[in-house]
Design a protein around this motif. Structure first.
Motif, PDB file in Angstrom:
ATOM      1  N   TYR A 100      -2.232  -1.571  16.108  1.00 59.44           N
ATOM      2  CA  TYR A 100      -2.270  -1.477  14.143  1.00 59.44           C
ATOM      3  C   TYR A 100      -2.209  -0.588  13.251  1.00 59.44           C
ATOM      4  N   VAL A 101      -1.303  -0.631  12.638  1.00 59.57           N
ATOM      5  CA  VAL A 101      -0.704   0.330  11.661  1.00 59.57           C
ATOM      6  C   VAL A 101      -1.426   0.062   9.677  1.00 59.57           C
ATOM      7  N   ALA A 102      -1.471   0.321   9.399  1.00 59.79           N
ATOM      8  CA  ALA A 102      -1.735   1.136   8.135  1.00 59.79           C
ATOM      9  C   ALA A 102      -0.636   1.082   7.451  1.00 59.79           C
ATOM     10  N   MET A 103      -0.244   0.400   6.101  1.00 63.80           N
ATOM     11  CA  MET A 103       0.702   0.701   5.969  1.00 63.80           C
ATOM     12  C   MET A 103       0.866   0.334   4.009  1.00 63.80           C
ATOM     13  N   THR A 104       1.379   1.211   3.154  1.00 60.67           N
ATOM     14  CA  THR A 104       1.741   0.852   2.103  1.00 60.67           C
ATOM     15  C   THR A 104       2.792  -0.261   1.314  1.00 60.67           C
TER      16      THR A 104
END
Length: 552
Positions: A100-104
């Motif tokens: 799981y990754v948080a991206m702009t």
């Protein structure tokens, strides 16, 4: 997850947040390489939160707040730092075969493919704000690494001088990261505060100082030495204050740092003033003027001569207003010369003179020389003494428009201050065109703003100034504003226009209270009034206004 390869502009038009014409206009105007989302946020067309809501709804990608998010240590080791920085993302956790990754930008499929190839996991996207991700990258990938390395390597770092000049050394990297973190957090100042047993790193964000981290006392000397080296200060002198300047690029943005050192009982205190060259307010229309005040101010600065003073305490945005005014007046046929201490922002097409006390180049001496250079407009950084005030007054009476700043509490007190400095009342009356008194207050965070009923005390404060109010805006606190409820600052202004009646009162040495009564009759919008009107607009809170403006 199904990957919808639709462009952001199409999603925004489908959501009716923006018209197709506006998207095309922004695309044609934005700098090369800048993403559409960043351009829309920069121009104030959308907030970052609105952009996230569109992406969340249209793509079905969840939004995550990284404020106090428990990021797992093992995922930091899996995703390389260069990928994290290149694509502006942060890994969050691993579940089964999914990372799981948080991206702009969750529509950046190059980033998703690159991550999948480098880690071997299936990638699950979530959205986070740019500030959130930048803070997380600094926290997990940069500062902590350098700290550990520096602590383990400290005996060598203290012994070897090249540790504070070698670009790859932990000391150098730590100083760079402290500066970078400050820029990402929109800090205006960085304080290196020596205490008896530790060194505190503090940031001033939106006018409020907060401690960012506490470092061991034995790191103080190497960090101080590094800052002094990059500011071209004398590294061996620690008994007298020194001033310097640092120019660096952070994320391809030019940043100027004004450096000041001060000997204290626990070592040298260093303050770095952050001057972000790319975010300087260079348009009068962006200075938060009330429409009536803006009209009055524009009329004042379009006069061919006279003195216009911008007043307020340190850090009240006087320089930003001055530079925006100079930018507005900067025409090919106009000769503008400034004398400043220090020259904070370099302006194209304007001759800027740096005061240098060591060689006798004072404001007064610089100003005398400027008047022999055939100027149309003169800007004096600050009127500090009677001599500078006298020359400024005489310059305005001989056909020059003079802009300057003065440290006073409000516009009417400025008249008394000039007379107190020794300028004759008839000269003040003849030369002064107008005074702008200014303060900065924190802006309510747009992302967690909620409307709520005004309290009885607030209604009473508004009623006394002839304003009615039923609701106010208040930030509830979110990851974007560090749970403060405020993000960014706005200016309050009080514009006093000089007319024949005020000039007569000054020449007759009338009491300042009689000038105030006349200003009220003429419809002057005082600081408190401008502030309360901005509370009514939902831009700030009553507490912020009462912190900086007088209740009469």
């Amino acid at each position: 997850m199904r990957q919808t390869k639709k462009r952001l502009g199409d999603l925004l038009v489908d959501s009716r947040f923006i018209t197709r014409e506006k998207v095309e206009e922004v695309l044609s105007q934005k700098p090369k390489g800048m993403k559409l989302g960043d351009a829309l946020i920069e121009q104030g067309i959308l907030t970052e939160q609105q952009l996230i809501e569109v992406l969340e709804f249209q793509l079905g990608v969840p939004h995550v707040s990284l404020y106090n998010y428990p990021i797992e240590a093992n995922v930091i080791d899996i995703v390389p730092k260069d990928i994290v920085k290149k694509y502006n993302l942060i890994p969050l956790k691993i579940e089964d075969d999914k990372l799981y990754v948080a991206m702009t930008d969750p529509m950046d499929f190059f980033a998703v493919d690159d991550l999948r190839l480098s880690t071997g996991f299936l990638i699950e996207r979530t959205i986070a704000t740019k500030d959130d991700i930048n803070r997380a990258i600094s926290k997990y990938y940069e500062i902590d690494d350098s700290m550990d390395e520096l602590l383990s390597d400290l005996p060598r770092a203290e012994r070897e001088e090249d540790q504070i000049t070698d670009e790859d050394s932990p000391v150098v990297r730590l100083v760079n990261q402290i500066i970078q973190f400050a820029v990402q957090n929109r800090a205006s100042d960085i304080h290196f505060d020596p205490q008896e047993t530790k060194l505190l790193i503090r940031y001033r964000v939106d006018g409020h100082l907060r401690t960012e981290r506490s470092l061991p006392k034995h790191m103080q000397n190497v960090l101080t030495a590094r800052v002094k080296i990059i500011a071209n200060l004398n590294i061996t002198e620690s008994r007298v204050p020194q001033d310097g300047r640092i120019k660096i690029n952070i994320n391809h943005k030019p940043i100027d740092l004004r450096v000041s050192t001060l000997p204290t009982v626990y070592g040298e205190k260093i303050v770095l003033r952050v001057l972000d060259m790319s975010s300087t307010l260079n348009q009068l229309g962006k200075l938060d003027f009330h429409p009536i005040n803006e009209k009055r101010f524009r009329k004042m600065i379009e006069q061919p001569n006279g003195i216009i003073l911008i007043t307020g305490p340190t850090g009240s945005g006087k320089s930003s207003t001055l530079y925006a005014t100079l930018n507005h007046l900067n025409q090919e046929e106009t000769n503008i010369i400034t004398v400043e201490d220090p020259v904070e922002y370099r302006l194209e097409g304007i001759n800027q003179v740096q005061v240098n006390g060591a060689i006798g180049l004072t404001f007064a001496k610089g100003l005398r020389s400027i008047l022999r250079q055939d100027p149309d407009i003169v800007m004096v950084g600050e009127i500090r003494d009677a001599e500078t005030a006298e020359i400024s007054v005489r310059a305005s009476l001989t056909g020059h428009l003079v802009l300057s700043t003065l440290h006073t509490n409000d516009s009417i007190a400025t008249i008394a201050r000039l007379i107190d400095m020794g300028v004759e009342p008839f000269l003040v009356a003849a030369s002064l065109s107008g005074i702008v008194s200014q303060r900065l207050v924190r802006r309510v965070c747009k992302d967690c703003l909620e409307r709520e009923a005004a309290t009885e005390r607030e209604k009473e404060i508004f009623r006394k100034r002839g304003i009615t109010i039923s609701e106010i805006s208040r930030g509830q606190g979110c990851g974007n504003c560090n749970m403060t409820g405020y993000k960014g600052r706005i200016a309050l202004q009080e514009v006093l226009v000089m007319d024949d009646v005020i000039r007569k009162k000054i020449m007759n040495n009338e009491d300042m209270s009689s000038i105030r009564q006349y200003a009220i009759k003429k419809g002057t919008i005082f600081l408190i009034d401008d502030g309360l009107l901005k509370v009514k607009q939902g831009l700030t809170t009553t507490e912020e206004i009462l912190r900086v403006a007088f209740k009469e």
